[in-house]
Design a protein around this motif. Structure first.
Motif, short mmCIF file in Angstrom:
data_model
loop_
_atom_site.label_atom_id
_atom_site.label_comp_id
_atom_site.label_asym_id
_atom_site.label_seq_id
_atom_site.Cartn_x
_atom_site.Cartn_y
_atom_site.Cartn_z
N LYS A 191 38.45 26.55 38.96
CA LYS A 191 38.59 25.36 39.82
C LYS A 191 37.91 24.60 39.91
N SER A 192 36.73 25.28 39.93
CA SER A 192 34.94 24.82 40.38
C SER A 192 34.05 24.24 38.49
N GLY A 193 35.49 25.04 37.84
CA GLY A 193 34.12 25.04 36.85
C GLY A 193 32.94 26.17 36.35
N GLY A 194 32.57 25.82 35.16
CA GLY A 194 31.12 26.91 34.64
C GLY A 194 30.29 26.52 35.82
N SER A 195 29.92 25.60 36.62
CA SER A 195 28.70 24.96 37.65
C SER A 195 28.88 25.68 38.24
N ALA A 196 30.06 26.33 38.61
CA ALA A 196 30.31 26.74 39.90
C ALA A 196 30.33 29.15 39.72
N ARG A 197 31.13 28.75 38.57
CA ARG A 197 31.18 29.89 37.73
C ARG A 197 29.49 30.36 38.29
N SER A 198 28.46 29.89 37.29
CA SER A 198 27.39 30.19 37.88
C SER A 198 26.74 30.15 38.85
N ASN A 199 27.21 29.28 40.37
CA ASN A 199 26.46 29.09 41.85
C ASN A 199 26.83 30.94 42.06
N GLN A 229 27.15 33.21 40.56
CA GLN A 229 26.77 34.52 39.99
C GLN A 229 25.39 34.80 40.86
N ASP A 230 24.67 33.71 40.94
CA ASP A 230 23.38 33.93 41.76
C ASP A 230 23.67 33.88 43.20
N ALA A 231 24.90 33.81 43.88
CA ALA A 231 24.80 34.18 45.01
C ALA A 231 23.90 35.23 46.06
N SER A 232 23.69 34.70 47.01
CA SER A 232 22.92 36.05 47.82
C SER A 232 24.14 35.30 49.75
N GLY A 233 23.61 36.95 50.00
CA GLY A 233 23.82 37.30 51.55
C GLY A 233 23.00 38.26 51.73
N SER A 234 23.02 38.64 53.19
CA SER A 234 22.58 39.55 53.90
C SER A 234 23.37 39.62 55.27
N ILE A 235 23.12 41.21 56.30
CA ILE A 235 23.78 41.05 56.97
C ILE A 235 22.69 42.25 58.30
N ASP A 236 22.64 40.84 58.83
CA ASP A 236 20.66 41.26 60.29
C ASP A 236 21.22 42.60 60.91
N GLU A 237 20.27 43.61 60.71
CA GLU A 237 20.16 44.55 61.51
C GLU A 237 20.88 45.00 62.41
N ILE A 258 30.68 37.95 47.91
CA ILE A 258 30.73 36.20 47.84
C ILE A 258 31.27 36.30 46.40
N GLY A 259 31.62 35.79 46.68
CA GLY A 259 33.01 35.50 44.90
C GLY A 259 33.31 36.76 44.38
N GLY A 260 33.67 38.01 45.13
CA GLY A 260 34.22 38.80 45.14
C GLY A 260 33.45 40.36 44.55
N ILE A 261 31.92 39.60 44.75
CA ILE A 261 30.85 40.33 44.81
C ILE A 261 30.18 41.21 46.43
N GLU A 262 30.00 41.74 46.57
CA GLU A 262 29.27 42.82 47.16
C GLU A 262 27.48 42.65 47.04
N ARG A 263 27.48 41.01 47.96
CA ARG A 263 26.37 41.39 48.39
C ARG A 263 25.23 42.22 49.76
N ASP A 264 25.93 42.48 50.33
CA ASP A 264 25.39 43.67 51.17
C ASP A 264 26.80 44.72 51.44
N VAL A 265 25.76 45.63 51.58
CA VAL A 265 26.68 47.07 52.67
C VAL A 265 25.90 47.45 54.24
N THR A 266 26.59 47.85 54.87
CA THR A 266 25.58 48.40 56.36
C THR A 266 26.95 48.94 57.42
N THR A 267 26.12 49.32 58.36
CA THR A 267 27.79 50.56 59.28
C THR A 267 27.21 49.65 60.43
N LEU A 268 28.16 49.40 61.23
CA LEU A 268 28.44 48.87 62.38
C LEU A 268 28.91 50.55 63.00
N SER A 269 28.16 51.06 64.51
CA SER A 269 28.13 51.88 64.91
C SER A 269 28.99 51.51 66.39
#
Length: 593
Positions: free
Chosen positions: A47-55, A57-65, A154-165
């Protein structure tokens, strides 16, 4: 190549470019046995077109420790940063716990997971923040201790993986203390942002002991584990509203014909519960005045307990998590001065009181001294009990009438500690007895000075002829007064009580002690031994033994400050020599005739 073949090839390549990434992520998610989230991501890309697809691919994310370890039953807060709309996956099908949390937009979000509430059918009951969805059957008990994967997508791609104890709850323990009654536990509640009580005043004053004296606070400290979200400060009865948590203090061994004395927190003002989850602690304070001591020592034993009932999701039956025991005892107090004690004028304006008790250190007791009748007065003071059980204080009796009896007591133990004290009035006096001169000093028999001073010796014409050394306040006997003028004949001397000058120095101009507006004094006859005389011939010397003529002693005769007009001056040395010369000439004259 035919034109239609070229067109078909281009179409296939374009299709692969559009759907390729989604297919890969779908395989990744499926391999983790997690709920598929690629549909939303792919739909968003198309729905977003090529510009959204580019965002994407460049997305980032993290889970605080921080917050990745939590005790079962507690809650934890986790911070997630994401540049695009993201999904947090908690657990998976293989873990029996599979929940996703959608985080819209970009920025940093916090989610709070209440592990005690994970038995709920709606994920929103135990996850705060984002939009949570359960993908597993509702749990019968809160999430079990284990390590659960956390995946940020984000966008179907894993951006961070960690563990909840999720850790198992520790075994709780209880400790017994006593604390002063000056504590005000109600004022310590809710003293912090997280709802914890201000327990610092309790920690600073409590003393480790299971023996608690009646009127002191009994303090139970429980090491808490996994009860942060269970504890309902308004209900600790063990009911469903109380989340199955019951905190109670009850009599350990009641008499067979009596009911157990029970004090449930939140049902009585006698018990106050103060959580300190920052240090994994729960305090219970019991006001011992809410009960009565019994003659049977075993019936004065009480237990403080933390219990989970069947209403708790953690247990299937009533379970005691921790307990501690108190032995309530009667107070013992001793007080000094004891009955019949005397406070002398020279004891000063500070009336010292001391004692010993089994009340807890830091307790403040009130000391009272009261006169009655026409000499009524009341002096009060506070005495704080030390670590060794002793206490002391002083009362200012400067304005208290003297020459009266007063009652000394300790509150709240007046009947046990009442003592009769006699406050002696200032009564300075001096006793000066007739005596034979021995050397260059005279002896004053007795004297009493309320503030210290000197005994001044005067002749009958008020001439100062000697004095004592400095005498401290109090009673004195056999006081030596050195003469500064030799006595050549027997005469009457007067002893006066005079105050000291600066720094206990002798000042002849200082004021005298007065009694009934007259100078405190006494008189005595001082006999001066006669010296033997020699004749001109070689006849044996006849020594005349002096005899003492008894004179009445004037005891404690008030001397007006103005003095008297009598005079009895001693002979001067020149006069004495001239008299001896005349007697010698007369003797020689008789010899020659």
């Amino acid at each position: 190549m035919a034109p239609h073949h070229v067109f078909l090839t281009v179409a296939i390549v374009c299709t692969l470019l559009i759907v390729g990434p989604g297919t890969v992520v779908s395989e990744e998610i499926s391999s983790a046995n997690s709920p598929s989230v690629e549909g939303d991501a792919v739909s968003h890309s198309v729905k977003s077109g090529g510009s959204a697809r580019s965002n994407i691919q460049d997305a980032s994310g993290s889970i605080d420790e921080n917050g990745l370890t939590v005790t079962r039953g507690d809650d934890t807060t986790i911070s997630i940063s994401h540049s695009e709309t993201a999904t947090l996956v908690i657990g998976g099908d293989d873990y029996g716990f599979n929940t996703t949390v959608k985080l819209n937009g970009d920025g940093t979000d916090e989610i709070t997971i209440d592990t005690r509430q994970t038995t709920a059918e709606n994920a929103g009951a135990f996850i705060e923040g984002g939009s949570a969805t359960i993908h597993h059957k509702p749990l019968e008990q809160p999430i079990k201790p284990a390590k659960y994967p956390l995946r940020l997508i984000i966008g179907g791609i894993e951006r961070d993986v960690t563990t909840l104890s999720v850790e198992a709850r520790d075994e709780m323990t209880g400790e017994a203390f006593s604390a002063p009654r000056s504590l005000t536990p109600d004022e310590y509640l809710g003293g912090s942002d997280n709802g914890d009580a201000n327990v610092e005043p309790i920690e600073e004053s409590m003393v480790a002991s299971r023996n608690v004296t009646y009127r002191d606070y009994a303090v139970a400290r429980f090491s808490e584990s996994g009860l942060e979200t269970t504890l309902n400060r308004d209900d600790l009865t063990g009911s469903a509203t109380a989340n199955g948590l019951r905190i109670v203090l009850e009599q350990a061994v009641p008499h067979p014909n009596q009911e157990v004395r029970t004090y449930v927190a939140t049902e009585t003002d006698a018990v106050t519960v103060l959580p300190n989850f920052a240090d994994d602690e729960i305090y219970l304070l019991w006001d011992t005045t809410a009960t009565d001591l019994t003659a049977r020592s075993e019936s004065n034993r009480y237990r403080a307990k933390v219990v989970l009932t069947e209403e708790s999701s953690f247990v299937d039956e009533k379970t005691t998590l921790a307990t501690t025991t108190f032995d309530l005892r009667e107070a013992s107090v001793s007080l000094e001065p004891t009955n019949g004690s005397i406070h002398q004028p020279w004891d000063g304006d500070a009336f010292s009181v001391s004692g010993e008790t089994n009340r807890v250190a830091g307790t403040t007791l009130e000391v009272g001294l009261r006169g009655s009748g026409s000499d009524s007065f009341l002096e009060l003071g506070d005495a704080e009990i030390g670590d060794d059980g002793t206490f002391e204080t002083t009362l200012d009796v400067r304005s208290v009438p003297r020459g009266t009896n007063a009652t000394l007591w300790l509150r709240p133990y007046r009947s046990e500690t009442a003592e009769q004290i006699h406050l002696v009035a200032s009564d300075p006096y001096v006793e000066f007895e007739s005596q034979q001169l021995n050397g260059t000093s005279v002896t004053v028999s007795r004297a009493e000075l309320s503030e210290g001073g000197f005994i001044q010796i005067e002749s009958e014409d008020n001439t100062v002829v000697g004095r004592s050394e400095y005498l401290a306040a109090g009673e004195h006997a056999n006081i030596s007064a050195e003469l500064n003028t030799p006595l050549l004949e027997s005469q009457q001397l007067r002893a006066k009580v005079i105050r000291s000058g600066e720094e206990q120095s002798y000042d002849p101009d200082a004021s005298f002690y007065l009694q009934n507006e007259s100078v405190v004094n006494d008189t005595a006859r001082i006999e001066v031994p006669k010296q033997p005389t020699e004749t001109a011939t070689m006849t044996p010397t006849v020594t005349v033994t002096p005899t003492s003529t008894p004179y009445p002693v004037v005891t404690r005769t008030p001397l007006p400050p103005s003095g008297t007009t009598k005079s009895s001056l001693p002979l001067s040395p020149l006069t004495t020599i001239a008299a001896f010369a005349i007697v010698g000439l007369l003797v020689l004259r008789r010899v020659h005739t």
